[in-house]
Design a protein around this motif. Structure first.
Motif, PDB file in Angstrom:
ATOM      1  N   UNK A 108       0.825  -1.211   0.000  1.00  0.00           N
ATOM      2  CA  UNK A 108       0.000   0.000   0.000  1.00  0.00           C
ATOM      3  C   UNK A 108       0.857   1.258   0.000  1.00  0.00           C
ATOM      4  N   UNK A 109       2.080   1.136   0.498  1.00  0.00           N
ATOM      5  CA  UNK A 109       3.010   2.276   0.539  1.00  0.00           C
ATOM      6  C   UNK A 109       3.866   2.372  -0.711  1.00  0.00           C
ATOM      7  N   UNK A 110       3.500   1.593  -1.752  1.00  0.00           N
ATOM      8  CA  UNK A 110       4.142   1.649  -3.074  1.00  0.00           C
ATOM      9  C   UNK A 110       5.514   0.982  -3.117  1.00  0.00           C
ATOM     10  N   UNK A 111       5.856   0.179  -2.113  1.00  0.00           N
ATOM     11  CA  UNK A 111       7.107  -0.584  -2.153  1.00  0.00           C
ATOM     12  C   UNK A 111       6.867  -1.867  -2.938  1.00  0.00           C
ATOM     13  N   UNK A 112       7.840  -2.245  -3.763  1.00  0.00           N
ATOM     14  CA  UNK A 112       7.701  -3.418  -4.640  1.00  0.00           C
ATOM     15  C   UNK A 112       8.711  -4.491  -4.241  1.00  0.00           C
ATOM     16  N   UNK A 113       8.218  -5.722  -4.057  1.00  0.00           N
ATOM     17  CA  UNK A 113       9.066  -6.867  -3.744  1.00  0.00           C
ATOM     18  C   UNK A 113       8.815  -7.959  -4.778  1.00  0.00           C
ATOM     19  N   UNK A 149      10.476   1.464  -5.341  1.00  0.00           N
ATOM     20  CA  UNK A 149       9.209   2.077  -4.949  1.00  0.00           C
ATOM     21  C   UNK A 149       8.605   2.689  -6.209  1.00  0.00           C
ATOM     22  N   UNK A 150       7.286   2.650  -6.290  1.00  0.00           N
ATOM     23  CA  UNK A 150       6.614   3.209  -7.454  1.00  0.00           C
ATOM     24  C   UNK A 150       6.679   4.735  -7.374  1.00  0.00           C
ATOM     25  N   UNK A 151       7.155   5.353  -8.443  1.00  0.00           N
ATOM     26  CA  UNK A 151       7.327   6.805  -8.471  1.00  0.00           C
ATOM     27  C   UNK A 151       6.171   7.501  -9.185  1.00  0.00           C
ATOM     28  N   UNK A 152       6.079   8.813  -8.943  1.00  0.00           N
ATOM     29  CA  UNK A 152       5.133   9.701  -9.644  1.00  0.00           C
ATOM     30  C   UNK A 152       3.676   9.415  -9.308  1.00  0.00           C
ATOM     31  N   UNK A 153       3.427   8.968  -8.079  1.00  0.00           N
ATOM     32  CA  UNK A 153       2.072   8.804  -7.571  1.00  0.00           C
ATOM     33  C   UNK A 153       1.918   9.710  -6.354  1.00  0.00           C
ATOM     34  N   UNK A 154       0.805  10.424  -6.233  1.00  0.00           N
ATOM     35  CA  UNK A 154       0.611  11.307  -5.081  1.00  0.00           C
ATOM     36  C   UNK A 154       0.740  10.558  -3.756  1.00  0.00           C
ATOM     37  N   UNK A 191       9.384   1.279 -12.901  1.00  0.00           N
ATOM     38  CA  UNK A 191       8.467   1.517 -11.797  1.00  0.00           C
ATOM     39  C   UNK A 191       8.041   2.975 -11.698  1.00  0.00           C
ATOM     40  N   UNK A 192       7.881   3.608 -12.859  1.00  0.00           N
ATOM     41  CA  UNK A 192       7.324   4.948 -12.925  1.00  0.00           C
ATOM     42  C   UNK A 192       5.859   4.856 -13.317  1.00  0.00           C
ATOM     43  N   UNK A 193       5.077   5.755 -12.763  1.00  0.00           N
ATOM     44  CA  UNK A 193       3.634   5.704 -12.974  1.00  0.00           C
ATOM     45  C   UNK A 193       3.140   6.932 -13.717  1.00  0.00           C
ATOM     46  N   UNK A 194       2.025   6.765 -14.413  1.00  0.00           N
ATOM     47  CA  UNK A 194       1.361   7.870 -15.098  1.00  0.00           C
ATOM     48  C   UNK A 194      -0.137   7.666 -14.943  1.00  0.00           C
ATOM     49  N   UNK A 195      -0.831   8.750 -14.685  1.00  0.00           N
ATOM     50  CA  UNK A 195      -2.275   8.647 -14.482  1.00  0.00           C
ATOM     51  C   UNK A 195      -2.964   8.197 -15.763  1.00  0.00           C
ATOM     52  N   UNK A 196      -3.925   7.281 -15.587  1.00  0.00           N
ATOM     53  CA  UNK A 196      -4.704   6.794 -16.712  1.00  0.00           C
ATOM     54  C   UNK A 196      -5.864   7.750 -16.939  1.00  0.00           C
ATOM     55  N   UNK A 197      -6.061   8.149 -18.180  1.00  0.00           N
ATOM     56  CA  UNK A 197      -7.169   9.052 -18.475  1.00  0.00           C
ATOM     57  C   UNK A 197      -8.488   8.353 -18.217  1.00  0.00           C
ATOM     58  N   UNK A 198      -9.388   9.040 -17.543  1.00  0.00           N
ATOM     59  CA  UNK A 198     -10.684   8.467 -17.235  1.00  0.00           C
ATOM     60  C   UNK A 198     -11.756   9.527 -17.299  1.00  0.00           C
ATOM     61  N   UNK A 199     -12.980   9.112 -17.104  1.00  0.00           N
ATOM     62  CA  UNK A 199     -14.104  10.052 -17.143  1.00  0.00           C
ATOM     63  C   UNK A 199     -14.469  10.466 -15.721  1.00  0.00           C
ATOM     64  N   UNK A 200     -13.796  11.471 -15.207  1.00  0.00           N
ATOM     65  CA  UNK A 200     -14.084  11.950 -13.862  1.00  0.00           C
ATOM     66  C   UNK A 200     -13.583  11.001 -12.799  1.00  0.00           C
ATOM     67  N   UNK A 201     -14.325  10.893 -11.708  1.00  0.00           N
ATOM     68  CA  UNK A 201     -13.909  10.037 -10.612  1.00  0.00           C
ATOM     69  C   UNK A 201     -14.110   8.567 -10.963  1.00  0.00           C
ATOM     70  N   UNK A 202     -13.420   7.695 -10.224  1.00  0.00           N
ATOM     71  CA  UNK A 202     -13.501   6.256 -10.468  1.00  0.00           C
ATOM     72  C   UNK A 202     -13.867   5.558  -9.160  1.00  0.00           C
ATOM     73  N   UNK A 203     -14.140   4.267  -9.254  1.00  0.00           N
ATOM     74  CA  UNK A 203     -14.384   3.475  -8.052  1.00  0.00           C
ATOM     75  C   UNK A 203     -13.054   3.221  -7.340  1.00  0.00           C
ATOM     76  N   UNK A 204     -13.003   3.563  -6.064  1.00  0.00           N
ATOM     77  CA  UNK A 204     -11.832   3.137  -5.306  1.00  0.00           C
ATOM     78  C   UNK A 204     -11.950   1.633  -5.070  1.00  0.00           C
ATOM     79  N   UNK A 205     -10.831   0.939  -5.040  1.00  0.00           N
ATOM     80  CA  UNK A 205     -10.855  -0.521  -4.969  1.00  0.00           C
ATOM     81  C   UNK A 205      -9.781  -1.027  -4.026  1.00  0.00           C
ATOM     82  N   UNK A 206     -10.152  -1.967  -3.180  1.00  0.00           N
ATOM     83  CA  UNK A 206      -9.194  -2.554  -2.250  1.00  0.00           C
ATOM     84  C   UNK A 206      -8.354  -3.630  -2.911  1.00  0.00           C
ATOM     85  N   UNK A 207      -8.793  -4.126  -4.083  1.00  0.00           N
ATOM     86  CA  UNK A 207      -8.021  -5.148  -4.778  1.00  0.00           C
ATOM     87  C   UNK A 207      -8.494  -5.256  -6.220  1.00  0.00           C
TER      88      UNK A 207
END
Length: 414
Positions: free
Chosen positions: A225-230, A244-249, A284-300
Motif C-alpha cells: 500500500x506504501x508503493x514498495x515493490x518486492x 518504490x513506485x514513483x510519480x504517484x501522489x 516503476x514509474x507511474x502515469x495517471x490513466x485518463x478516465x471520465x471523472x472520478x472512479x471506483x476506489x478498490x481494495x483489490x
C-alpha cells in the motif's frame, strides 16, 4: 473508384487489427456500491482505462445468490426459513475483503474476507451469483478484524496455475491448488533477501497491504500500500526489494494491481477516486490513466494476465497446460514437493497404473508401475536426488497406456 474503395477497406482493416491487438485494460475489483465508499463488499468488472463498470458481479444488497460448500457442493443456509440472516459470518462478504485472484482456467474469482480465515470463490460462469466456501478449513490465523498483521491482503494466480496469498506481515504465505481436489497449505513466512537492507517484507510502514501480481517466469510481485515493490521467488519464498513506485501522489495508496500489458500494470487505491495509474514495471514509474471523472476506489484488482510474457524463455508451460487431464478419482500431493517423494491417491477400481514424471521438454524423468487393489490406496513415488528444482508434469497411465490423469507439480527441494 475501385482503387479508392480498396484503400478505404485496407485502412479500415488496419484500424480494426490495431484495435484487436490493443490490450483490454479490464480487471475484477473489490469495491463498494458507490464511488468513494469504504465498504469493500462489492465485486465489479471494471474498464481500468475509463473507470466504467463493465459488469456488476456481486452486490452486497442482493438476495438472489447461493452459497455452497466447495468440497461437497451442499447448500450453506445463510438465511433461516423466514428469510432472516441466520449467521452474518456466512454472508458472502461477511467482512470487508482486500484480496482476490482470477482463475481464468476455471472462471472463478477467489477471495477471502478479512479476519475470517476462509477461502471462498465466486463461480463467474453461473447465471446468478454462486459462491463456494472452504468451510472448516483454515486460511490464515487472524483472531479477529483487529488482528491487522494477520489479515490476508494479497492474492494472485501464478504461472503454475495455482493460487498464492500473503498476510500483511509476510509471515503466512499460503498456497491453494485450483484443481478438482484443492489443497490449502500455509508455506510459512517469506524470507527477506539479504540485499534488502532495512527494507523488510515484514515491516508495516513499507510492506503491509497492497496487492500481488504474477509474471510468466515463476515470480510474484508484491506492491504494498506504501508503493514498495518486492519480487517473490515462489520456490525459495525469498522476497527481494525491487523499487518504490514513483510519480504517484502521497495520498494515493496502492491497494489493487492488475497486469494490463507485457510490462505494464494498473494500480488502484482504496481511499482515492481521482483515477488509476499505469505503472511501467521496467522502471516503476507511474502515469495517471485518463478516465471520465472520478472512479471506483478498490481494495483489490484481479485479472488473468501475467507480466513479462515476452521474456518467457520457453513455450513449454503451454505444453504442460495442454497435457493436463482432470480426474476427480485421482489426487496428487503434496504440491509443491518439499521432501524426497510425492504421493498419488487412487479412488479408482483395482488396476495397474504407470506414474510418470515428465520435465518441461516432454522428456520422461522417472516412472513407477503400481498395482492398485482397493479404493483409497496411496502410491508413494520417490524423487531422485538429481531431480532439479522446477515445474514438472505427473502423468498416470492405465494398463492400456491411456493417460487418465495429468497435472503440474513443482519440485522446490528434495
Amino acid at each position: 473508384m475501385k482503387y479508392r474503395i480498396l484503400l478505404t477497406t485496407t485502412a479500415l482493416f488496419s484500424i480494426l487489427l490495431a484495435a484487436a491487438q490493443e490490450p483490454v485494460k479490464r480487471a475484477y475489483a473489490i469495491t463498494a456500491d458507490t464511488k468513494g465508499s469504504f465498504a469493500w463488499t462489492e465485486v465489479k468488472l471494471l474498464d481500468l482505462g475509463t473507470g466504467e463498470v463493465v459488469q456488476s458481479v456481486y452486490e452486497n444488497k442482493q438476495n438472489g445468490f447461493t452459497v455452497t460448500s466447495a468440497r461437497t457442493g451442499k447448500v450453506i443456509n445463510v438465511k433461516d426459513a423466514k428469510g432472516n440472516i441466520a449467521d452474518v459470518n456466512q454472508l458472502p462478504f461477511s467482512s470487508f475483503s482486500a484480496a482476490c485472484a482470477f482463475d481464468k482456467k476455471h472462471d472463478r474469482l477467489y477471495y477471502t474476507p478479512m479476519g475470517y480465515n476462509q477461502l471462498r470463490y465466486i463461480d463467474l460462469s453461473a447465471k446468478t451469483p454462486s459462491i463456494a466456501y472452504f468451510d472448516g478449513e483454515a486460511f490464515g490465523v487472524a483472531k479477529d478484524l483487529k488482528d491487522e498483521a494477520n489479515h490476508i491482503t494479497r492474492m494472485a494466480i501464478a504461472v503454475d496455475g495455482q493460487g498464492y496469498a500473503l498476510s500483511n506481515d509476510g509471515n503466512h504465505f499460503i498456497k491453494f491448488t485450483t484443481g478438482r481436489k484443492p489443497v490449502i497449505t500455509d508455506l510459512g513466512a517469506l524470507e527477506d533477501d539479504p540485499a534488502n537492507g532495512t527494507v523488510s517484507i515484514h515491516t508495516k510502514p513499507t510492506s503491509w497491504g497492497g496487492d500481488m501480481v504474477a509474471d510468466a517466469l515463476g515470480n510474484l510481485y508484491v506492491i504494498s500500500a506504501s508503493r514498495y515493490v518486492f519480487k517473490v521467488d515462489i520456490n525459495t519464498k525469498r522476497a527481494t526489494y525491487v523499487a518504490t513506485v514513483n510519480d504517484i501522489p502521497a495520498t494515493f495508496t496502492t491497494n489493487g494491481a492488475a497486469v494490463v500489458a507485457d510490462d505494464k500494470l494498473i494500480v488502484s487505491s482504496a481511499n482515492s477516486v481521482e483515477g488509476y495509474y499505469e505503472v511501467d514495471m521496467n522502471n516503476w514509474k507511474a502515469a495517471r490513466v485518463s478516465g471520465n471523472g472520478t472512479v471506483y476506489n478498490a481494495s483489490d484488482l484481479a485479472n488473468g494476465n501475467l507480466a513479462f510474457e515476452g521474456k518467457r524463455t520457453t513455450t513449454i508451460p503451454a505444453f504442460i497446460t495442454r497435457e493436463t487431464v482432470h480426474n476427480d478419482k485421482i489426487a496428487l500431493y503434496p504440491n509443491p514437493v518439499t521432501k524426497d517423494m510425492f504421493r498419488v491417491s487412487f479412488n479408482t477400481g483395482a488396476g495397474r497404473y504407470n506414474i510418470q514424471l515428465v520435465d518441461l521438454n516432454g522428456r520422461l524423468v522417472s516412472q513407477k508401475i503400481v498395482n492398485i487393489g482397493y479404493e483409497g490406496q496411496v502410491a508413494e513415488v520417490p524423487l531422485s536426488i538429481k531431480t532439479a528444482k522446477g515445474m514438472y508434469l505427473v502423468k498416470v497411465l492405465d494398463n492400456t497406456k491411456k493417460t487418465v490423469y495429468a497435472d503440474k507439480i513443482m519440485v522446490s527441494s528434495n
